[in-house]
Scaffold this motif. Structure first.
Motif, PDB file in Angstrom:
ATOM      1  N   ARG A 295      38.645  58.880  34.298  1.00 13.86           N
ATOM      2  CA  ARG A 295      37.874  60.130  34.191  1.00 13.86           C
ATOM      3  C   ARG A 295      37.527  60.327  32.725  1.00 13.86           C
TER       4      ARG A 295
ATOM      5  N   ILE B 209      43.725  62.918  37.779  1.00 16.32           N
ATOM      6  CA  ILE B 209      42.298  63.072  37.450  1.00 16.32           C
ATOM      7  C   ILE B 209      41.759  64.439  37.872  1.00 16.32           C
TER       8      ILE B 209
ATOM      9  N   GLU C  79      32.317  63.047  36.067  1.00 17.52           N
ATOM     10  CA  GLU C  79      33.445  62.732  35.182  1.00 17.52           C
ATOM     11  C   GLU C  79      34.386  61.697  35.781  1.00 17.52           C
ATOM     12  N   ILE C  80      34.591  61.788  37.078  1.00 13.77           N
ATOM     13  CA  ILE C  80      35.567  60.883  37.713  1.00 13.77           C
ATOM     14  C   ILE C  80      34.909  59.546  38.015  1.00 13.77           C
TER      15      ILE C  80
END
Lengths: 151, 759
Positions: free
Chosen positions: B333, B505, B576-577
């Protein structure tokens, strides 16, 4: 193999087993009294607790040949209709989660309350120290023991 | 192929063209499937031989007989959560059945009939709250319609209560007296069902005692090993001492000489990797009774090829894992630029966290009974969390048709994830076939600890940066632990997306620069999932680090965390992940991560524990908050030194937002038990391996807390909510461990970086 005459829950029972067989397995395998549970086999968890002449013992470490004329009481013989004061207190507090250790917990509690009818919290904790509850119902067990003591 | 793990749960509709022609159940007609795995619209009637009792089942979960006995089917496994009570209770409340007289029957493993039965991942309530209400509502609507027709009144004038339909005029009729009429009716479509108003429920949202409490208090409750079949033999197995070991040869002469021993059978294991649903290689002794089987097992002489794991040391691996976190890992992430934050930092803090392997140590060790009846038919009785997986694994192992395997589910003496795996059930099936009789496989406690699917040991390194104003500007979390997937596939070297979605995450805080990385490690033993899975170690590291950062900033940890959550909002981690965000098998739209809900439980727990008030000398409090399994939890633990110098945990405070609280007493009991369970993980329990072998044998080596060490009071505040209900089996564990560690720091001045800690 040897024959043993056992006094269990007020009845006389004859079994033919290896003399070293722990009482736990005699109860479970030979007498179909499965309320007494196997948990560790080394007297470390208390799931197999029964009474010999009213005293709580770990049946997994009790060879059947060591039992003479003592009266054996299992959870099945504790009361006729499940209405022993300790069992009633167990329902009042809805103690069990998975329930597996509860026979042993109840048998330990009953023998303890006979010796100490008005226990303090630390006394209850010490008395119940030999019984593991993996679900963690300890607080309700303690509350139920106190309720039973007061009844 | 990996099995569907709870947090990987997919929700696509099943293949509806799959042929389902079970010879034993041809009276069943499947008419529709609702997404989520719930089968509706199954209609069957059974007349007794001479029509004495007719039963009517408007769907698979409800059975009404003409003598007014209502039997509700529990299709999820009871392992201590109370689910066997709570799901039928929902049905009963919605249909207006008299709860005190309702009977509950346990379903066998059958996916087409019952939908998902994998009792895992804290999702029984989340997945089945609505379907159970719908099932109850369908029955109620039909009962009301049948009564209205009988009386010639409008159905809107009818209601139900105490297993009767009531008319506004005061007329009453028992459900059982409507059974014959209902058999002729069409099952209403789900969209035509009007559910009751929440305020009119009499059971849902209340404290309801578990159905099995009396049986459990009188020794009558039936667990795996309690089932007795005619001519049943007992098997105890010597399994490979090192995962992947193979039997070269064995001598069973001494074993066979023990009275009662009848047969010795080799079981072939999968080798390496060992698999999640396969037995380990071993030699089984089959005897007339358990004691003979145990003694026979001890008398076996086996020569092993111990294989590639025989030099494995868990302590050495942990050192290597920790060392690996100093370098760059696989990026999982990213937000902003952590490295830039590091360059511009006013202060940098770097800490490492270690946690051991944990065994489940269910108080009931695994046991299963199989009766292979010949002709490719096998019946099982087992304390399984996942009867459908057991059914499939048995069918595969015996190479027989799935529909010829029946899996009866007993009560479970604890599960915690261990009894999802069907390895012990497959052992029983293989041995029953070999012995040509029913066989119970009995695991000893030693077997259980030596051959578990362990919670993975872990190393984590968190680097954080504070900017010039002391605000948290960067968060770099490195995590490494052998993956669950590695038990089935040796190429799995990184934790999966699913495992990282459990408290790593999904880091929910407003930090401008976030970088989360994983590192490689191999599995040298069987890895599984334990109550709250990788949330255990992720929450430990994250919440202990945040406590330290609050201190570095000079802020109260409660205020610090609330502040870091920022405005109330739904997070989706978009962009983001790297990889999939599992969200416990639910869509992020349906179950968003709402920072406001987490802030609310933090606020409540701080108030209930009087967090802001000073504590006396020699006493301390610690705090943590963690959302897992879509349930929001905050926790405060109070600690003090007892007179004997030992640690006392006098009080624990929890605030939980699990949406609608369905059976409030069982929510509290899960939190009470969860705190005790987590105390063992934090302070007493650890599995280590040397030369590939587990070093702990029994409860003397793998310690579980007992009553004297247990927390003395546990307060559970359930947030009143009308949000969709979520599970509570696992969420109590993760925040508790960190809250306890943070309390220990306040008490002793020393931070805890490795579990278990001694006090």
């Amino acid at each position: 193999m040897a024959k043993f005459n056992l006094n269990i829950n007020g009845k006389s029972k004859e079994v033919e087993v290896d003399a070293a067989t722990p009482l736990l397995w005699v109860l479970r395998d030979h007498l179909n009294l499965t309320g007494t549970k196997y948990g560790c086999g080394i007297a470390a968890c208390g799931a197999c607790t029964v009474h010999l002449d009213g005293v709580a013992v770990r049946s997994c470490q009790m060879p059947v040949s060591n039992i003479e004329n003592q009266k054996i009481t299992t959870i099945e013989g504790l009361s006729e209709n499940g209405d022993h004061p300790v069992q009633k207190a167990w329902l009042e507090h809805d103690v069990p989660q998975c329930g597996y250790c509860q026979s042993g917990q109840i048998m330990t509690a009953v023998a303890f309350l006979k010796e100490n009818p008005n226990p303090s919290d630390p006394e209850i904790e010490n008395a119940m120290n030999g019984n593991i509850c993996r679900c963690g119902t300890y607080l309700r067990i303690k509350a139920a023991v106190k309720t039973a003591a007061n009844s | 192929m990996l099995p569907k793990l709870p947090f990987f749960k997919t929700k696509e509709p099943k293949n509806q063209s799959k042929v389902f022609i079970p010879s034993r159940r041809e009276f069943l007609k499947i008419s529709s499937l609702v997404t989520g795995g719930f089968v509706m619209g199954i209609n069957f009637q059974c007349a007794g031989p001479k029509g004495e009792v007719i039963t009517f089942a408007p769907n698979v979960y409800i059975n009404i007989s003409s003598d007014n006995v209502i039997t509700l089917i529990a299709h999820r496994s009871e392992m201590g959560t109370g689910i066997r009570t709570t799901l039928p209770m929902i049905v009963a409340d919605e249909m207006g059945a008299e709860w005190s007289k309702v009977k509950i029957a346990q379903a066998e493993g059958d996916e087409e009939k019952y939908g998902d039965q994998n009792t895992d991942g804290s999702y029984s309530i989340r997945m089945f709250y609505e379907p159970m209400r719908l099932a109850g509502g369908t029955a109620r609507q039909m009962l009301q319609a049948a009564a209205a027709a009988k009386w010639g009144v409008d159905v809107s004038e009818c209601s139900t209560e105490n297993s009767q339909v009531l008319h506004s005029s005061g007329k009453k009729i028992k459900f059982g007296d409507l059974v014959a009429d209902m058999g002729k009716m069409e099952i209403p479509k789900p969209e035509s069902i009007t559910l009751k108003e929440f305020s009119s429920y009499k059971l849902i949202g209340k404290d309801v005692m578990i159905y099995d409490a009396k049986d459990m208090s009188t020794g009558k409750a039936i667990y795996g090993a309690d089932v007795d079949l005619p001519n049943m033999q007992i098997a105890v197995i010597r399994r490979s001492p090192v995962v992947g070991a193979k039997v070269i040869s064995f001598n069973d002469e001494k074993a066979m000489a023990i009275p009662g021993v009848n047969r010795v059978v080799k079981i072939e294991g999968a080798g390496n990797p060992p698999g999640l649903d396969k037995p380990l290689e071993g030699v089984a002794v089959i005897a007339d009774n358990t004691w003979a089987a145990m003694k026979g097992r001890d008398a076996l002489e086996i020569e092993w090829d111990l294989g590639e794991n025989q030099t494995y040391s868990s302590s050495k691996q942990l050192e290597e894992m920790l060392k690996s976190t100093t370098g760059d890992g696989k990026l999982r992430r990213e937000r902003g630029d952590f490295k830039a934050a590091q360059r511009n930092a006013g202060k940098r803090i770097e800490r490492t966290y270690l946690a051991p392997f944990y065994a489940h140590a269910t108080i009931e060790p695994p046991a299963a009974i199989a009766h292979y009846q010949g002709d490719g038919i096998c019946e099982i009785w087992a304390p399984t969390q996942h009867p459908q997986w057991a059914r499939q694994a048995v069918a595969d192992a015996l190479n027989i048709d799935l529909y010829n395997v029946t899996v009866n589910v007993t009560l479970l003496g604890g599960g915690f994830g261990r009894k999802s795996k069907p390895d012990f059930v497959v052992e029983a099936a293989l041995l029953s076939k070999a012995a040509k009789s029913p066989v119970r496989v009995q695991w000893t406690r030693e077997d259980d600890l030596h051959h578990d699917f362990l919670h993975a040991q872990s190393a984590q390194r968190i680097k954080a940066t504070l900017d010039k104003n002391g605000n948290l500007s960067g968060w770099n979390h490195h995590t490494v632990f052998p993956a669950i997937g590695a038990t089935a596939s040796a190429t799995e070297l990184h934790p999966s997306d699913g495992e990282l979605g459990l408290g790593c995450i999904d880091f929910p805080f407003d930090v401008p620069n976030i970088r989360i990385e994983s590192h490689e490690s191999k599995a040298h033993t069987r890895i599984g999932w334990l109550r709250s899975v990788s949330n255990i170690h992720h929450s430990f590291a994250t919440n202990c680090m945040l406590d330290e950062l609050a201190e570095a900033k000079g802020e109260d940890p409660v205020d610090f965390l609330s502040g870091l959550l920022g405005e109330d909002k739904n997070l989706n981690f978009e962009g983001e992940i790297k990889g999939q965000f599992g969200n416990y098998g639910e869509s992020i739209e349906k179950f968003p991560l709402n920072t406001g809900r987490l802030k609310r439980v933090i606020e409540i727990v701080a108030k209930e524990a009087n967090w802001k008030n000073a504590v006396a000398e020699g006493k301390a409090m610690g705090f943590a908050a963690h959302k897992s399994f879509l349930t929001y939890v905050a926790c405060i633990v109070r600690v003090e030194k007892g007179a004997d110098g030992k640690l006392l945990i006098p009080e624990v405070f929890y605030a939980v937002d699990c949406g609608i609280g369905v059976n409030t007493d069982r929510i509290r009991s899960q939190f009470e038990g969860g705190a005790q369970f987590a105390t063992s993980l934090a302070m007493t329990s650890a599995i280590t391996l040397e030369n590939g072998k587990v070093q702990q044998n029994n409860f003397d080596g793998y310690e579980i807390i007992r009553m004297p060490q247990s927390p003395k009071k546990i307060h559970v505040h359930i947030v009143e909510s009308m949000e969709k209900p979520t599970g509570v089996g696992e969420p109590p564990v993760p925040p508790y461990i960190a809250a306890l560690c943070n309390a220990m720091y306040k008490l002793t001045g020393e931070r805890i970086y490795q579990l278990p800690f001694k006090a």
